[in-house]
Write an enzyme that holds these catalytic residues in place. Structure first.
Site, PDB file in Angstrom:
ATOM      1  N   ASP A  32       0.847  -1.195   0.000  1.00 23.11           N
ATOM      2  CA  ASP A  32       0.000   0.000   0.000  1.00 23.11           C
ATOM      3  C   ASP A  32       0.884   1.248   0.000  1.00 23.11           C
ATOM      4  OD1 ASP A  32      -3.261   0.028   0.997  1.00 23.11           O
ATOM      5  OD2 ASP A  32      -2.232   1.938   0.770  1.00 23.11           O
ATOM      6  N   LYS A  92      -3.213   6.539 -13.658  1.00 22.89           N
ATOM      7  CA  LYS A  92      -1.926   5.812 -13.604  1.00 22.89           C
ATOM      8  C   LYS A  92      -2.026   4.611 -12.664  1.00 22.89           C
ATOM      9  CE  LYS A  92       1.288   9.613 -14.434  1.00 22.89           C
ATOM     10  NZ  LYS A  92       2.212  10.551 -13.772  1.00 22.89           N
ATOM     11  N   TYR A 146     -11.638   7.399 -13.006  1.00 24.65           N
ATOM     12  CA  TYR A 146     -11.862   6.126 -12.309  1.00 24.65           C
ATOM     13  C   TYR A 146     -12.503   5.105 -13.251  1.00 24.65           C
ATOM     14  CZ  TYR A 146     -13.565   3.016  -8.540  1.00 24.65           C
ATOM     15  OH  TYR A 146     -13.829   1.947  -7.710  1.00 24.65           O
TER      16      TYR A 146
HETATM   17  P1  NAD Z   1      -9.824   2.280  -0.198  1.00 24.54           P
HETATM   18  O1  NAD Z   1      -9.531   3.649  -0.714  1.00 24.54           O
HETATM   19  O2  NAD Z   1     -10.131   2.118   1.235  1.00 24.54           O
HETATM   20  O3  NAD Z   1      -8.634   1.275  -0.539  1.00 24.54           O
HETATM   21  C1  NAD Z   1      -7.754   1.456  -1.616  1.00 24.54           C
HETATM   22  C2  NAD Z   1      -6.348   1.189  -1.103  1.00 24.54           C
HETATM   23  O4  NAD Z   1      -5.410   1.331  -2.192  1.00 24.54           O
HETATM   24  C3  NAD Z   1      -5.917   2.202  -0.035  1.00 24.54           C
HETATM   25  O5  NAD Z   1      -5.310   1.526   1.039  1.00 24.54           O
HETATM   26  C4  NAD Z   1      -4.909   3.092  -0.760  1.00 24.54           C
HETATM   27  O6  NAD Z   1      -3.966   3.689   0.092  1.00 24.54           O
HETATM   28  C5  NAD Z   1      -4.305   2.130  -1.770  1.00 24.54           C
HETATM   29  N1  NAD Z   1      -3.747   2.782  -2.942  1.00 24.54           N
HETATM   30  C6  NAD Z   1      -4.303   3.763  -3.710  1.00 24.54           C
HETATM   31  N2  NAD Z   1      -3.477   4.096  -4.717  1.00 24.54           N
HETATM   32  C7  NAD Z   1      -2.368   3.295  -4.589  1.00 24.54           C
HETATM   33  C8  NAD Z   1      -1.169   3.175  -5.323  1.00 24.54           C
HETATM   34  N3  NAD Z   1      -0.915   3.950  -6.383  1.00 24.54           N
HETATM   35  N4  NAD Z   1      -0.248   2.271  -4.906  1.00 24.54           N
HETATM   36  C9  NAD Z   1      -0.482   1.487  -3.825  1.00 24.54           C
HETATM   37  N5  NAD Z   1      -1.609   1.566  -3.087  1.00 24.54           N
HETATM   38  C10 NAD Z   1      -2.548   2.461  -3.476  1.00 24.54           C
HETATM   39  O7  NAD Z   1     -10.999   1.721  -1.101  1.00 24.54           O
HETATM   40  P2  NAD Z   1     -11.805   0.355  -1.014  1.00 24.54           P
HETATM   41  O8  NAD Z   1     -13.215   0.720  -0.888  1.00 24.54           O
HETATM   42  O9  NAD Z   1     -11.183  -0.549  -0.024  1.00 24.54           O
HETATM   43  O10 NAD Z   1     -11.574  -0.218  -2.490  1.00 24.54           O
HETATM   44  C11 NAD Z   1     -10.656  -1.263  -2.773  1.00 24.54           C
HETATM   45  C12 NAD Z   1     -10.781  -1.643  -4.242  1.00 24.54           C
HETATM   46  O11 NAD Z   1     -12.103  -2.073  -4.521  1.00 24.54           O
HETATM   47  C13 NAD Z   1     -10.477  -0.479  -5.196  1.00 24.54           C
HETATM   48  O12 NAD Z   1      -9.735  -0.968  -6.296  1.00 24.54           O
HETATM   49  C14 NAD Z   1     -11.849  -0.037  -5.642  1.00 24.54           C
HETATM   50  O13 NAD Z   1     -11.827   0.528  -6.934  1.00 24.54           O
HETATM   51  C15 NAD Z   1     -12.625  -1.349  -5.618  1.00 24.54           C
HETATM   52  N6  NAD Z   1     -14.071  -1.105  -5.455  1.00 24.54           N
HETATM   53  C16 NAD Z   1     -14.570  -0.662  -4.261  1.00 24.54           C
HETATM   54  C17 NAD Z   1     -15.935  -0.414  -4.143  1.00 24.54           C
HETATM   55  C18 NAD Z   1     -16.563   0.065  -2.849  1.00 24.54           C
HETATM   56  O14 NAD Z   1     -17.770   0.255  -2.801  1.00 24.54           O
HETATM   57  N7  NAD Z   1     -15.815   0.243  -1.776  1.00 24.54           N
HETATM   58  C19 NAD Z   1     -16.778  -0.598  -5.249  1.00 24.54           C
HETATM   59  C20 NAD Z   1     -16.220  -1.022  -6.439  1.00 24.54           C
HETATM   60  C21 NAD Z   1     -14.865  -1.287  -6.531  1.00 24.54           C
END
Ligand code: NAD
Ligand code: UDP
Length: 317
Positions: A32, A92, A146
């Protein structure tokens, strides 16, 4: 014991996934960059000898020296205010992040699962959304960093599968909520609960007739793990979401009732390109993964209300 890399593992969903995989006896590398995640989310795992925390940005290659069996690619901010904060970085993260995990999977022979999203359907005209629907995405709007980033990541996954024989899995996650979601990330469930707990106005954007289908995080994790463990021939994409649909107004009223809050509803402008409706068709997940959600919205909301009540914004005052 498998060695499993979880990118975005210190985020909301990632931290639940790391916990589940460790509970199953696997070795977990949690990668992360802490943009929206934090060490606090995985604090309960730090003493586990099978848990490794790696600070790294997924837009650059990583772990090429490590042998891993599985990769869950979750790294990407997920809430509109966070993914729109630095939209170029969001693209990115999705695109270069996908290339980097796919190259690692190719080198190690690991199976790699992409956390895609219902946002690939954009503002959907087909309802409910099934996986055959190509979507209705504005490619130049505020949400497109996104939506298009995630669509391109799906393209890359499919091309690495077809061209380079990488073992891939794609899930399309619908709105998910649960403990450890950030209280201040602007998403509707946390916003409404905090407003209701504080007796402040509940901010509905638009007239509240837009719909969403909310899935509790434990249901998602079960679907995700089942997808990873399914046969290599089933690559998806597969919808993982709760098919019970609510208007945003119904959600506000439900939260007010569950908390017995004095809060009143106010109406604010609707953000651009805000999808009017969203509801997954989960027939594919039911038939291929024998999966369907178990936790209904009332039960899930009560758990999150309990969690958010214990957060510093309430306990410090
Ligand atoms: P979140 O923001 O809590 O988790 C995302 C994590 O990725 C964070 O810990 C962040 O620090 C890390 N991160 C972001 N950019 C990064 C990078 N460049 N390098 C390394 N780490 C990076 O969000 P979430 O809700 O836990 O979502 C997790 C995944 O599930 C995401 O890919 C999101 O697109 C997908 N998703 C979530 C939902 C939802 O409703 N929560 C819905 C559809 C898809
Ligand atoms: N929303 C709202 N009030 C809020 C936050 C969000 O009415 O305080 C609306 C938002 O406009 C959208 C829905 O709730 O129609 C879900 O928003 P969220 O950001 O949680 O998820 P997404 O739009 O990505 O599905």
């Amino acid at each position: 014991m498998k060695k499993i890399l979880v990118t975005g593992g210190a985020g909301f969903i990632g931290s639940h996934l790391c916990t589940r995989l460790l509970d199953e006896g696997h070795y977990v590398i949690c990668l992360d960059n802490y943009f929206t995640g934090s060490k606090t989310n995985v604090f309960h795992l730090l003493d586990n000898p099978n848990f490794e925390l790696l600070e790294h940005d997924i837009i650059t290659p990583c772990c090429m020296d490590k042998q891993v069996d599985e990769i869950y690619n979750l790294a990407c901010p997920a809430s509109p205010i966070h993914y729109q904060y630095d939209p170029i970085k969001t693209v990115k993260t999705s695109v270069m992040g996908a290339i980097n995990v796919l190259d690692l999977a190719r080198k190690t022979g690991a199976k790699v699962l992409q956390a895609s999203t219902s946002e690939v359907y954009g503002d959907p005209i087909v309802h409910p959304q099934n996986e055959a629907y190509w979507g209705n995405v504005n490619p130049i709007g505020r949400r497109s960093c996104y939506d298009e980033g995630k669509r391109c990541a799906e393209t890359l996954f499919m091309d690495y599968y077809r061209e380079k024989k990488v073992k891939i899995k794609i899930i399309r996650i619908f709105n998910t909520y649960g403990p450890r979601m950030l209280p201040n990330d602007g998403r509707v469930v946390s916003n409404f609960i905090i407003q209701a707990l504080q007796g402040r106005e509940i901010t509905i954007y638009g007239d509240g007739s837009q719909t969403r289908s909310f899935q509790y995080v434990d249901d998602l994790i079960e679907g995700m793990v089942r997808m990873m463990n399914s046969g290599n021939e089933f690559v998806g994409p597969v919808n993982i979401g709760n098919p019970v649909e609510f208007t945003i107004k119904e959600l506000a009223e439900k939260i007010i009732r569950l908390i017995d809050s004095p809060s009143k509803i106010v109406y604010k402008p609707l953000p651009s390109d805000d999808p009017k409706q969203r509801k997954p068709d989960i027939s594919l997940a039911k038939s291929r993964l024998n999966w369907e959600p178990q936790i209904d919205l009332d039960e899930g909301l009560l758990r999150v209300i309990d969690y958010l009540k214990k957060q510093p914004i309430f306990t410090l005052s």
